[in-house]
Design an enzyme around this catalytic site. Structure first.
Site, short mmCIF file in Angstrom:
data_model
loop_
_atom_site.label_atom_id
_atom_site.label_comp_id
_atom_site.label_asym_id
_atom_site.label_seq_id
_atom_site.Cartn_x
_atom_site.Cartn_y
_atom_site.Cartn_z
N ASP A 49 0.84 -1.20 0.00
CA ASP A 49 0.00 0.00 0.00
C ASP A 49 0.88 1.25 0.00
O ASP A 49 1.55 1.55 0.98
CB ASP A 49 -0.89 0.00 1.25
CG ASP A 49 -1.81 1.22 1.27
OD1 ASP A 49 -2.90 1.13 0.69
OD2 ASP A 49 -1.43 2.26 1.85
N TYR A 54 3.40 9.56 -0.32
CA TYR A 54 4.48 8.93 0.43
C TYR A 54 5.85 9.13 -0.24
O TYR A 54 6.88 8.87 0.37
CB TYR A 54 4.23 7.42 0.64
CG TYR A 54 2.89 7.08 1.27
CD1 TYR A 54 2.10 8.05 1.88
CD2 TYR A 54 2.41 5.78 1.27
CE1 TYR A 54 0.86 7.74 2.44
CE2 TYR A 54 1.19 5.46 1.84
CZ TYR A 54 0.42 6.45 2.42
OH TYR A 54 -0.80 6.13 2.97
N HIS A 112 -7.47 9.65 -1.71
CA HIS A 112 -6.77 9.59 -0.41
C HIS A 112 -7.60 10.20 0.72
O HIS A 112 -7.70 9.63 1.80
CB HIS A 112 -5.42 10.32 -0.54
CG HIS A 112 -4.39 9.83 0.41
ND1 HIS A 112 -3.06 9.72 0.08
CD2 HIS A 112 -4.48 9.42 1.70
CE1 HIS A 112 -2.39 9.27 1.14
NE2 HIS A 112 -3.23 9.08 2.12
N1 LIG Z 1 -5.12 6.30 3.68
C1 LIG Z 1 -4.53 7.02 4.61
O1 LIG Z 1 -4.82 8.21 4.84
C2 LIG Z 1 -3.48 6.36 5.45
C3 LIG Z 1 -3.02 7.00 6.62
C4 LIG Z 1 -2.05 6.34 7.37
C5 LIG Z 1 -1.56 5.11 6.97
N2 LIG Z 1 -2.01 4.53 5.81
C6 LIG Z 1 -1.47 3.24 5.33
O2 LIG Z 1 -1.49 2.28 6.39
C7 LIG Z 1 -0.16 1.82 6.65
C8 LIG Z 1 0.01 1.48 8.12
O3 LIG Z 1 -0.28 2.58 8.95
P1 LIG Z 1 0.84 3.46 9.69
O4 LIG Z 1 2.13 3.35 8.95
O5 LIG Z 1 0.25 4.80 9.89
O6 LIG Z 1 0.95 2.82 11.13
P2 LIG Z 1 1.08 1.35 11.80
O7 LIG Z 1 1.22 0.31 10.79
O8 LIG Z 1 0.00 1.28 12.79
O9 LIG Z 1 2.42 1.52 12.64
C9 LIG Z 1 3.67 1.70 12.07
C10 LIG Z 1 4.65 1.98 13.20
O10 LIG Z 1 4.75 0.85 14.05
C11 LIG Z 1 6.10 0.37 14.05
N3 LIG Z 1 6.01 -1.10 14.03
C12 LIG Z 1 5.73 -1.90 12.97
N4 LIG Z 1 5.67 -3.18 13.33
C13 LIG Z 1 5.93 -3.21 14.66
C14 LIG Z 1 6.03 -4.26 15.59
N5 LIG Z 1 5.84 -5.53 15.24
N6 LIG Z 1 6.32 -3.95 16.88
C15 LIG Z 1 6.53 -2.67 17.25
N7 LIG Z 1 6.44 -1.63 16.40
C16 LIG Z 1 6.14 -1.90 15.11
C17 LIG Z 1 6.75 0.95 12.83
O11 LIG Z 1 8.13 1.17 13.03
P3 LIG Z 1 9.29 0.66 12.02
O12 LIG Z 1 8.88 0.98 10.62
O13 LIG Z 1 10.47 1.44 12.49
O14 LIG Z 1 9.42 -0.81 12.27
C18 LIG Z 1 6.04 2.28 12.70
O15 LIG Z 1 6.59 3.24 13.57
C19 LIG Z 1 0.69 2.99 6.16
O16 LIG Z 1 2.05 2.64 6.01
C20 LIG Z 1 -0.01 3.36 4.89
O17 LIG Z 1 0.29 2.44 3.86
C21 LIG Z 1 -2.97 5.14 5.07
#
Ligand SMILES: NC(=O)c1ccc[n+]([C@@H]2O[C@H](COP(=O)([O-])OP(=O)(O)OC[C@H]3O[C@@H](n4cnc5c(N)ncnc54)[C@H](OP(=O)(O)O)[C@@H]3O)[C@@H](O)[C@H]2O)c1
Length: 274
Positions: A49, A54, A112
């Protein structure tokens, strides 16, 4: 609920989306994103995704092309950013994203965020992209029930119901009403920030449930979303966490634990904490 890394959900147009994907928001452009995506593909992820916002579409594309995994096996999502919304500008934005990704089509193209007054024009462009085969499925992100109704009720123009609404979704932001609305209208919920961006991984209830199942807090949160039938896209740039986040198919949260997790809702929107 028996699932594995190859499990798919069927979208409202029949397209299948892998239940677990790798998110790359705030995954730094260049080698870091390329390495994370390469590793994820190597260990069996088949869904990535990304978004124009990004700044790493080309790295996702590069990793995919060098992976040896065939295009048909991988599900790629990208998104049109707010400033590109409108009819012609959305069509052009999609072309640019495809060029950066090095792809002829994406599997899912999303609006988005909702931009007031532009939703219908943008959606018409999305439908055009679907018809031209530039996207296999189209959907929205961050749409509320009101936003979704605007598209669904515009009966003159709407020929396609969004396949997906990608939302922040985790026990601390359990959007129950929106989930039900989506289900009723054949819109699949995709859970973003499923790990609360790390903000509640040390919550005592999460830690206790993780201990009970011999799993990590991150795995419990991902499993909670999966058991609510959401597609889930946790992000990490670290191999051990990318692997950990995929080991969520060998346990099942019991109904009482699901209820307990459901009760943690505090309307926490981590997306606004940046
Ligand atoms: N449509 C939208 O508006 C929107 C908004 C936000 C996100 N998204 C999508 O959703 C995806 C996921 O959401 P997100 O990136 O906001 O947050 P998330 O997946 O909830 O959390 C990511 C964070 O958690 C850490 N992490 C990952 N796995 C872990 C584990 N097993 N244990 C401890 N910490 C861990 C990561 O650090 P490290 O990377 O340092 O491991 C990062 O800091 C995004 O990457 C994006 O593709 C979409």
């Amino acid at each position: 609920m028996i699932l594995n890394l190859e499990s798919h959900a069927k979208l409202n147009n029949g397209v299948e989306i892998p239940r677990l994907g790798l998110g790359v928001y705030q995954s730094p452009p260049g080698k870091t994103t390329e390495r994370a995506v390469s590793y994820a593909l190597k260990i069996g992820y088949r869904h990535v995704d990304t978004a124009y916002l990004y700044g790493n579409e080309s790295d996702v594309g590069k990793a995919l092309h060098e992976s040896g995994v065939s295009r048909e096996e991988v599900f790629i999502t990208t998104k049109v950013w707010n400033s590109d919304q409108g009819y012609n500008t959305t069509l052009q934005a999609c072309e640019r994203s495809l060029r950066r990704l090095g792809l002829a089509y994406v599997d899912l193209y999303l609006i988005h965020w909702t931009v007031q007054g532009r939703s219908i024009e943008t959606w018409k462009a999305m439908v055009q992209l679907l018809q031209e085969g530039k996207a296999r499925a189209i959907g929205v992100s961050n749409y509320t029930i009101v936003d979704l109704k605007e598209i669904l009720q515009n009966s003159d123009d709407v020929i396609v119901v969004p396949a997906v609404d990608q939302l922040e979704f985790h026990p601390f932001l359990y959007q129950r009403e929106l989930l039900q609305f989506c289900k009723k209208n054949s819109i699949h919920l995709e859970a973003y920030s499923p790990l609360t961006r790390g903000k509640r991984l040390d919550h005592q209830t999460i830690v206790a449930i993780a201990k009970k199942y011999g799993k990590t807090p991150a795995q419990v949160l991902i499993r909670w979303s999966l058991q609510h039938d959401a597609v889930v896209i946790p992000k990490s740039i670290h191999e051990e966490r990318i692997r950990e986040n995929s080991h969520v198919f060998d346990f099942q949260l019991e109904p009482d634990d699901m209820k307990l997790l459901d009760s943690l809702n505090e309307n926490l929107q981590t997306v606004f904490l940046d």
